[in-house]
Scaffold this active site. Structure first.
Site, mmCIF file in Angstrom:
data_model
loop_
_atom_site.group_PDB
_atom_site.id
_atom_site.type_symbol
_atom_site.label_atom_id
_atom_site.label_comp_id
_atom_site.label_asym_id
_atom_site.label_seq_id
_atom_site.Cartn_x
_atom_site.Cartn_y
_atom_site.Cartn_z
ATOM 1 N N LYS A 64 0.835 -1.222 0.000
ATOM 2 C CA LYS A 64 0.000 0.000 0.000
ATOM 3 C C LYS A 64 0.860 1.259 0.000
ATOM 4 O O LYS A 64 0.643 2.162 -0.803
ATOM 5 C CB LYS A 64 -0.904 -0.001 1.239
ATOM 6 N N ASN A 65 1.836 1.305 0.906
ATOM 7 C CA ASN A 65 2.585 2.548 1.076
ATOM 8 C C ASN A 65 3.632 2.784 -0.011
ATOM 9 O O ASN A 65 4.263 3.839 -0.043
ATOM 10 C CB ASN A 65 3.201 2.613 2.475
ATOM 11 N N CYS A 88 -4.980 13.035 13.199
ATOM 12 C CA CYS A 88 -5.431 11.701 12.837
ATOM 13 C C CYS A 88 -5.452 10.862 14.110
ATOM 14 O O CYS A 88 -4.888 11.262 15.133
ATOM 15 C CB CYS A 88 -4.488 11.206 11.761
ATOM 16 N N ARG A 134 0.475 14.433 13.266
ATOM 17 C CA ARG A 134 0.962 14.240 11.905
ATOM 18 C C ARG A 134 0.971 15.512 11.040
ATOM 19 O O ARG A 134 0.288 15.593 10.010
ATOM 20 C CB ARG A 134 0.169 13.129 11.213
ATOM 21 N N ASP A 149 4.315 0.429 11.963
ATOM 22 C CA ASP A 149 3.144 -0.213 11.345
ATOM 23 C C ASP A 149 2.995 -1.685 11.739
ATOM 24 O O ASP A 149 2.025 -2.336 11.341
ATOM 25 C CB ASP A 149 3.211 -0.091 9.806
ATOM 26 N N ARG A 204 -8.984 -0.422 4.291
ATOM 27 C CA ARG A 204 -8.145 0.622 3.688
ATOM 28 C C ARG A 204 -6.787 0.067 3.290
ATOM 29 O O ARG A 204 -6.183 0.535 2.327
ATOM 30 C CB ARG A 204 -7.927 1.772 4.689
HETATM 31 N N1 EPU Z 1 6.235 14.591 10.963
HETATM 32 C C1 EPU Z 1 6.259 15.945 11.258
HETATM 33 N N2 EPU Z 1 6.256 16.827 10.200
HETATM 34 C C2 EPU Z 1 6.214 16.437 8.908
HETATM 35 C C3 EPU Z 1 6.182 15.061 8.628
HETATM 36 C C4 EPU Z 1 6.200 14.158 9.676
HETATM 37 O O1 EPU Z 1 6.295 16.339 12.420
HETATM 38 O O2 EPU Z 1 6.181 17.288 8.018
HETATM 39 C C5 EPU Z 1 6.271 13.615 12.062
HETATM 40 C C6 EPU Z 1 4.990 12.801 12.178
HETATM 41 O O3 EPU Z 1 4.000 13.462 12.931
HETATM 42 C C7 EPU Z 1 5.475 11.521 12.816
HETATM 43 C C8 EPU Z 1 6.870 11.353 12.219
HETATM 44 O O4 EPU Z 1 7.264 12.648 11.765
HETATM 45 O O5 EPU Z 1 5.561 11.683 14.209
HETATM 46 C C9 EPU Z 1 6.977 10.374 11.073
HETATM 47 O O6 EPU Z 1 5.924 10.595 10.154
HETATM 48 P P1 EPU Z 1 6.032 10.264 8.604
HETATM 49 O O7 EPU Z 1 5.927 11.546 7.846
HETATM 50 O O8 EPU Z 1 7.193 9.388 8.330
HETATM 51 O O9 EPU Z 1 4.685 9.433 8.370
HETATM 52 P P2 EPU Z 1 3.818 9.465 7.052
HETATM 53 O O10 EPU Z 1 4.692 9.681 5.896
HETATM 54 O O11 EPU Z 1 2.645 10.371 7.250
HETATM 55 C C10 EPU Z 1 4.019 6.934 6.451
HETATM 56 C C11 EPU Z 1 3.084 5.790 6.245
HETATM 57 C C12 EPU Z 1 2.493 5.370 7.590
HETATM 58 C C13 EPU Z 1 3.655 4.969 8.499
HETATM 59 C C14 EPU Z 1 4.641 6.139 8.631
HETATM 60 C C15 EPU Z 1 5.867 5.790 9.445
HETATM 61 C C16 EPU Z 1 2.274 6.157 3.994
HETATM 62 C C17 EPU Z 1 1.149 6.528 3.098
HETATM 63 N N3 EPU Z 1 2.020 6.189 5.314
HETATM 64 O O12 EPU Z 1 3.255 7.988 7.022
HETATM 65 O O13 EPU Z 1 1.670 4.246 7.348
HETATM 66 O O14 EPU Z 1 3.166 4.632 9.766
HETATM 67 O O15 EPU Z 1 5.076 6.545 7.320
HETATM 68 O O16 EPU Z 1 6.541 4.715 8.901
HETATM 69 O O17 EPU Z 1 3.352 5.817 3.534
HETATM 70 C C18 EPU Z 1 -0.071 2.706 7.801
HETATM 71 O O18 EPU Z 1 0.175 2.170 6.715
HETATM 72 O O19 EPU Z 1 -0.828 2.188 8.670
HETATM 73 C C19 EPU Z 1 0.545 3.998 8.113
HETATM 74 C C20 EPU Z 1 0.087 4.809 9.057
#
Ligand code: EPU
Length: 424
Positions: A22-23, A120, A125, A312, A404
């Site tokens: 998915k990701n 969320c 996030r 995850d 999802r």
């Molecule tokens: N963060 C910030 N600012 C930003 C971006 C991130 O503070 O601009 C913080 C977040 O709040 C969090 C941390 O940095 O505490 C890491 O967040 P990240 O941005 O890596 O998460 P994401 O990209 O929103 C993806 C996956 C998630 C997975 C996370 C961590 C996708 C679509 N989603 O989310 O997947 O948990 O990376 O590996 O790739 C899931 O599949 O169940 C899922 C939640």
């Protein structure tokens, strides 16, 4: 709203085929926005988040074709005409990953308007790092009426290469900036880049589209921007989290399963912990044979960025610990509120307490079936695992969270002998 009903206590036996990740699929679908030529994708998982992303891309003007009606994992996307550079609040509130259109739209169309995602269930996030990176590449960005309004410099029109060091490691942040940088003028260096295999898979597709990227798989990506990308063909990597979820299911419920079409090398941290828990594993190039005799042993772990133990998989391994012999501590370092499953696991008879970002689980001999509620995607998977290990009947409500991100989970579990059914 659909529910899953299961009768626990039956060991799992048989084979399970893992779908595309998915990701990886979500950013890869967005990458088609970077070219006016068709992008052919295979091994795209058939899940709600993918359908939501396709709907968003279609609103933007992308045409989506399924050349083989019998194979929903084979897609052809064409962004020859982009009619709108917008991702509405309606779309972004349904799926946060909609933010992934921001980088490609801005880079190709020179402007984009994307709703700011709200908080969320698992954490606040924010997307400040996506915005900071795009600003460093010369974009002018304002938040207006809940939307990120972004445009490139009108005299040069293109984003410009920049050296970007994000404050923390962010997966979709790295992906957004990576996609944006492919069409920027000059060289972009992404320091502190996420090393998750899904980022690597996106980068591999971008290279097939003509992008010049080095450092793939490392925390320093160097992108030499070019003027145009072209069409390409790509097969999405197998979902390491789906594979890990089935491994946890057999660790908790017992039995012997063959997990096929996976990438064991992307699961090192998960495999190591499950070995410690007593799961016997034989690992091949694209399969894992796993068997569990008796009760698992409790294993302590903490989540962190790849290649460490993935957030995850935290909820699923916690379900294993719930029925394990001994006590364990589970520390969540990525998201501040990713323990919503704890109260539900406790309703099944687990003995888990939360102290700050650590959960302390005292394994119990047997869980007992109950009605529980899914609160997010991986929490749902954890409750299904616990339900399969519990005595008696468990019903998991709000299963739309599971849909999802898992491709036909109950059908795959049925093939493994689980007594599980969907109630419409
Ligand atoms: N963060 C910030 N600012 C930003 C971006 C991130 O503070 O601009 C913080 C977040 O709040 C969090 C941390 O940095 O505490 C890491 O967040 P990240 O941005 O890596 O998460 P994401 O990209 O929103 C993806 C996956 C998630 C997975 C996370 C961590 C996708 C679509 N989603 O989310 O997947 O948990 O990376 O590996 O790739 C899931 O599949 O169940 C899922 C939640």
């Amino acid at each position: 709203m659909d529910k899953l009903r299961m009768l626990g206590g039956t060991p799992l036996n048989g084979e399970v085929v893992i779908a595309g990740a998915k990701n990886a699929a979500l950013p890869i679908l967005c990458a088609c926005l970077l070219t006016d030529q068709p992008v052919v994708l295979r091994n795209v998982p058939d899940l709600q988040d993918v359908r939501t992303m396709l709907k968003l891309l279609q609103e933007i003007g992308v045409t989506v074709n399924f050349p083989d009606p019998a194979d929903p994992s084979h897609l052809v996307l064409s962004a020859a005409v982009i009619k709108s550079s917008e991702a509405t609040y309606e779309m972004v509130k349904t799926m946060r990953a909609s933010i992934l259109v921001l980088g490609p739209l801005l880079s190709r169309m020179h402007n984009a308007r994307v709703s700011l995602p709200g908080g969320c269930a698992i954490g606040a996030r924010p997307v400040d790092q996506h915005i900071k990176g795009l600003k460093a590449m010369g974009a002018s960005i304002h938040i207006k009426s809940g939307y990120i309004e972004a445009e490139t410099n009108p005299t040069t029109d293109r984003l410009k290469g920049a050296s970007i060091l994000t404050d923390m490691i962010t997966v979709t942040g790295t992906e957004n900036l990576l996609m944006a940088a492919t069409l920027a003028s000059g060289t972009t260096i992404l320091e502190n880049a996420a090393r998750e295999p899904e980022v690597g898979d996106l980068a591999e597709l971008l290279v097939k589209m003509g992008a010049k990227i080095s450092g793939i798989g490392s925390d320093r990506l160097v992108i030499e921007g070019i003027e145009k990308l072209h069409g390409a063909e790509h097969s999405v990597i197998p979902d390491r989290i789906e594979a890990g979820t089935f491994l946890c299911a057999v660790a908790a419920a017992g039995g012997e399963i063959l997990v096929k079409h996976c990438r064991p090398e992307t699961l090192d941290a998960v495999i190591a912990k499950l070995k410690e828990a007593g799961l016997q594993m034989e690992v091949g190039p694209d399969w894992i044979k796993a068997s569990m005799q008796g009760r698992p042993k409790a294993v302590s772990f903490r989540t962190s960025e790849y290649p460490a133990f993935p957030t995850d998989m935290q909820a699923q391994l916690m379900a294993v610990n719930a029925v394990a012999g001994g006590s364990s501590t589970i520390t969540e370092t990525i998201f501040e509120n990713r323990f919503m499953h704890v109260q539900e696991l406790n309703r099944l008879g687990a003995d888990i307490a939360i102290e700050g970002n650590t959960a302390i689980a005292q394994g119990v001999e047997k869980l007992s079936g109950a009605v529980v509620m899914a609160t997010d995607l991986r929490a749902s998977a954890s409750l299904v695992i616990a339900g399969l290990a519990a005595q008696g009947e468990t019903q998991v409500d709000r299963i739309y969270h599971l849909d999802r991100g898992y491709d036909r989970m109950e059908q795959k579990l049925t093939l493994l002998g689980a007594k599980i059914e969907r109630i419409k």
